[in-house]
Write a protein that holds these residues in place. Structure first.
Motif, PDB file in Angstrom:
ATOM      1  N   SER A  37       0.819  -1.228   0.000  1.00 43.78           N
ATOM      2  CA  SER A  37       0.000   0.000   0.000  1.00 43.78           C
ATOM      3  C   SER A  37       0.848   1.272   0.000  1.00 43.78           C
ATOM      4  O   SER A  37       0.330   2.351  -0.245  1.00 43.78           O
ATOM      5  CB  SER A  37      -0.951  -0.009   1.195  1.00 43.78           C
ATOM      6  OG  SER A  37      -0.223   0.227   2.375  1.00 43.78           O
ATOM      7  N   THR A  54      -2.607   1.533  -4.821  1.00 44.46           N
ATOM      8  CA  THR A  54      -3.951   1.567  -4.234  1.00 44.46           C
ATOM      9  C   THR A  54      -4.470   0.134  -4.177  1.00 44.46           C
ATOM     10  O   THR A  54      -4.624  -0.526  -5.215  1.00 44.46           O
ATOM     11  CB  THR A  54      -4.901   2.420  -5.112  1.00 44.46           C
ATOM     12  OG1 THR A  54      -4.366   3.735  -5.149  1.00 44.46           O
ATOM     13  CG2 THR A  54      -6.311   2.443  -4.547  1.00 44.46           C
ATOM     14  N   ILE A  55      -4.724  -0.317  -2.954  1.00 48.19           N
ATOM     15  CA  ILE A  55      -5.255  -1.680  -2.781  1.00 48.19           C
ATOM     16  C   ILE A  55      -6.782  -1.597  -2.760  1.00 48.19           C
ATOM     17  O   ILE A  55      -7.355  -0.863  -1.971  1.00 48.19           O
ATOM     18  CB  ILE A  55      -4.721  -2.304  -1.474  1.00 48.19           C
ATOM     19  CG1 ILE A  55      -3.206  -2.468  -1.582  1.00 48.19           C
ATOM     20  CG2 ILE A  55      -5.413  -3.623  -1.181  1.00 48.19           C
ATOM     21  CD1 ILE A  55      -2.555  -3.018  -0.360  1.00 48.19           C
TER      22      ILE A  55
END
Ligand code: NAD
Length: 495
Positions: free
Chosen positions: A469, A473-474
């Motif tokens: 992260s 962007t997870i």
């Protein structure tokens, strides 16, 4: 039967009030009101218009829960905005887990099959709560939206048990589980496995399974080969409309949503805004649903009388404008209903009459009201191990560039990068240049060879995700777990 029954009554929108008035008129003439009270409740467009996004008043919810039965006309689903379908809300809120629909060739309702002398008499049991109807949807990246398909073992068990019990009660000899387990091996695989498990208690019922696409063809070519179909929610929704088409359309298909505590009976067609208020709607679907409801409540005598009168009416050629011999005049909703009332006590001549029992049957026992929400579990004492995780990323990188980044991230961790997929297709370590990618990837990390499975818990995966992260962007992540040594995750296409 001594005590009076109470039924929550929601007339619905559009043609709803017209066909509901007609149905209640018929019920009255058949003596249903000697046993039952219908309590009007507010549901539908007027409730949405007041800003209530559930579309049902608190009184409607309370009354339905007290009665245990809701009889409803069609209701408008607001397009867009926050208002959800009342039908879906009601089924889920009250755990009406099994949708039961019957499809029978009716006299006077001509179809290509009836013209060919093919008589259809079948039913569909559809799981009613889970699947994509969980409504769990997320926008994951600029270009990707996800709908989660949830299938649980207790959810499958409940619907399969209902299906087999219904088959036994109605003398249905064959039941087929319909699925797409060749593609959705885990979700539909579970649905099929639990069908087979539930079926062991019903050896007298012939059991089979069929893939949903093959079923659709079979239904069109030789519909009479099926007696009962049992399906997951979305497939069941589509197939049950197909089955309605086989017997003349949605106007001739009744529907029951059965739960352990609350059941809902409804017409399956919509509010028909194009003909609402003109007094020409066909009430048959609601009447047939009402007959199902009467039987469910033990009012088997008026149910049989009404069904016989309806069959006698249809076979005489009496019709509303939407079906039948168009060279003959059609009747409005009220006159069509009066024609059925006039035939109460008659039986049809061209098809088998329904046997009228000597007395109403015993009211089914209502399960005690739960004291709180129940957690139902099918599989217990399962040994699970975490073997890695799938992390889902919103990124415009190429597979190769992404792989380099991910390998760098996991360098000093117990994990190695084993797979990158895009829209479910493997694109790294191998892949095809013809696979087009979008901005949403799955990266799979599994424990390195020298790390024994089970030696790490979820926290190491969370730590890895934390590292990822820092630069990406997870969107979401899923653990890769084994359950009693069996992988609890699928392989990518091409893996
Ligand atoms: P619809 O079923 O209302 O109408 C489709 C066509 O069938 C129309 O031409 C209509 O006149 C005709 N029709 C339907 N029922 C009839 C009847 N009893 N007698 C004669 N003709 C009939 O489908 P739609 O137009 O897609 O939907 C209208 C509204 O109904 C939408 O707001 C939709 O969300 C809602 N809807 C509700 C339910 C439900 O409450 N169970 C089901 C489906 C659609």
């Amino acid at each position: 039967m001594s005590s009076r029954l109470s039924i929550a009554l929601a007339a619905g929108d559009g043609i709803g009030p017209e066909i509901m008035d007609a149905t209640l008129e018929l019920f009255k003439a058949a003596g249903v009101m000697n046993h039952a009270d219908f309590i009007p409740v507010e549901m539908g467009a007027a409730v949405f218009a007041k800003g209530n996004s559930r579309g049902m008043s608190d009184h409607a919810i309370r009354t339905t829960e007290e009665c245990g039965i809701l009889f409803k006309g069609p209701m408008e689903t607001p397009k867009g905005g926050g208002g959800k379908s009342i039908n879906v809300t009601a089924r889920k809120l009250w755990n009406a887990y099994a949708n039961f629909r019957t499809f029978k060739t009716l006299p006077g309702v001509e179809t290509v099959y009836s013209k060919a002398g093919i008589f259809i008499d079948m039913c569909v049991v559809r799981e009613n709560i889970e699947d994509t109807y969980g409504g769990v949807e997320h926008r994951l990246s600029n270009d990707m939206i996800q709908c989660k398909r949830l299938i649980s073992a207790p959810g499958c068990d409940a619907v399969h048990r209902f299906a087999f019990q219904t088959a036994r009660r109605l003398g249905i000899k064959k039941a087929a589980c319909v699925h797409k387990a060749n593609i959705m091996k885990m979700t539909d695989g579970l649905f099929l496995d639990r069908f087979k498990a539930a079926g062991r208690d019903f050896p007298e019922i012939e059991q089979s399974d069929v893939i949903v696409d093959a079923l659709c063809m079979n239904l069109v070519v030789k519909p009479q080969q099926y007696q009962m179909l049992v399906l997951p929610n979305l497939q069941g929704d589509i197939v049950s409309d197909l089955c309605a088409g086989l017997v003349g359309g949605l106007g001739f298909a009744p529907s029951a949503n059965i739960g352990n505590h609350i059941s809902i009976f409804e017409a399956v067609h919509g509010t028909a805004p194009d003909i609402a208020g003109r007094g020409i709607a066909n009430p048959t679907s609601l009447i047939l649903s009402g007959i199902m409801m009467l039987r469910h409540m033990g009012l088997t005598v008026p149910a049989a009388n009404i069904e016989n009168a309806l069959l006698a009416t249809l076979e005489s050629g009496v019709r509303t404008g939407d079906f039948g011999d168009k060279t003959k005049p059609s009747l409005g909703t009220r006159d069509f209903t009066n024609a059925i009332v006039e035939r109460l006590g008659n039986t049809p001549k061209t098809v088998a009459a329904v046997e009228v029992p000597a007395a109403n049957s015993k009211l089914p026992e209502r399960a005690p009201t739960p004291t709180g929400q129940q957690v139902i579990r099918t599989f217990k004492n399962v040994v699970t191990h975490v073997g890695g995780c799938d992390i889902y990323l919103d990124t415009p990188l190429s597979p190769l560039a992404l792989a380099e980044e991910m390998q760098r991230v996991c360098q000093d961790t117990p994990f190695k990068l084993t797979l990158i997929s895009n829209r479910g297709t493997q694109v790294w370590p191998t892949g095809s240049v013809y696979t087009e990618c979008v901005d949403y990837y799955r990266v799979r990390f599994e424990l390195k060879e020298n790390v024994p499975p089970g030696s790490f818990g979820q926290s190491r995966c969370v730590a890895l995700m934390d590292k990822v992260s820092e630069a990406f962007t997870i969107c979401s992540y899923e653990l890769l777990r084994t359950f009693d040594g069996v992988k609890g995750y699928s392989l990518a296409q091409g893996q």
